[in-house]
Design a protein around this motif. Sequence first.
Motif: not given
Lengths: 224, 224
Positions: A116, A126, A129-133
């Motif tokens: 993404f 991203m 960003n710490d997002c853990n997709y």
Amino acid sequence: MPNYTLYYFNGRGRAEILRMMFAAAAVKYMDKRFEFNEWDKYRKDMPCMCVPVLEMDGGMRMPETMAIARYLAREYGFYPKNSMDMMRCDYIADCFYEIMHDYMRYYHWKNGRFRFGKDGMMGSDMGGNDCNYDNYMQWRYMNTFNRVMPFMERTLSMRNGGSNFFMGDQMMWCDMMCYCCMENPMMENQSMFSNYPKLMSLYKRVSAHPKISTYLKSRSNTNW
Amino acid sequence: MPNYTLYYFNGRGRAEILRMMFAAAAVKYMDKRFEFNEWDKYRKDMPCMCVPVLEMDGGMRMPETMAIARYLAREYGFYPKNSMDMMRCDYIADCFYEIMHDYMRYYHWKNGRFRFGKDGMMGSDMGGNDCNYDNYMQWRYMNTFNRVMPFMERTLSMRNGGSNFFMGDQMMWCDMMCYCCMENPMMENQSMFSNYPKLMSLYKRVSAHPKISTYLKSRSNTNW
């Protein structure tokens, strides 16, 4: 009989159900594979920028895995004959495809292939960003797996006690979908299948089909 | 002719294609709708804990939107007759369903209905995590939309210059799928469709079909 070319990445993935049907029907076709780093070259020439795609003699190119699968199943006798049985075969195949769809998104994400990014289709994750997709993708896949598999185990049991194929005596395309869907998860974590003994037996039964077993021995060896 | 009951939430969503086919075929059925807060009550009695589900007289319950749609299309004459045309109709329907699938996940996520929680199916968002899954869900939906729609516009143009239906003179189930897929996005942001004038005309053509227009006037008014 038309000459077919099948376009897909150099992996089993969504295309393997189509390759298996060609093998089970003993039909020759061109198996055109490419690597991820070649995708940009092919992408724009594919009907909706997606593969697998089936090309016919005349150059006509058809997208959508399951539409191609249904076509091959009709052509080569892997579809039941009456409308109720067709629906049953369809929903079994669709159930397994649901698992495969979420598995494939998870698998490619985890391996960094489709990410993404701000600029669309493929890009870096991203930034900052710490997002853990990965967690989300895995949850999505496991959720679908756990929702669908018990129903598939029960459904298999409903004909011949589950000792043959989903539709009865004959191997149909829904049985091959079951095989394709289970293949990677089986390699990764066979214990996930301990509650589904009849599906595990079916998996072995499909792989032991004379045409399929020959195909499995000769096909390219890929991780997915 | 069997008596049918259709189970789904009180929304259009994935069930609307089935309701439209019943309407276009002038077939009566029981349209069983429930609210999200009633889902726990129904969930465990649905074949793979998912709706829509079609129930027949005998109590048999069938899952999978598209398998049900194909069955109704065969029963009520919304499928082309030859195998190549069936494949074409299938991939058109599957293309629109891809958009709908990603749209529905985005829409419900945005509205807080299905969230990724530690304890499975539905739960609170990941506590303390700043992940903006909304962005991911929207990107996923828009990506599929932008990938599929140009191909659908071209595909529509290939028969009768795109001035009738996808398969020619007759409205088929793929046309109704197009309508169902476009309905919410059209309400939200009509400008997304400015590059797809033929699809917009088809949308109006489907809604003007005598049986469909009567249905659209009389159906429940819901946001999705």
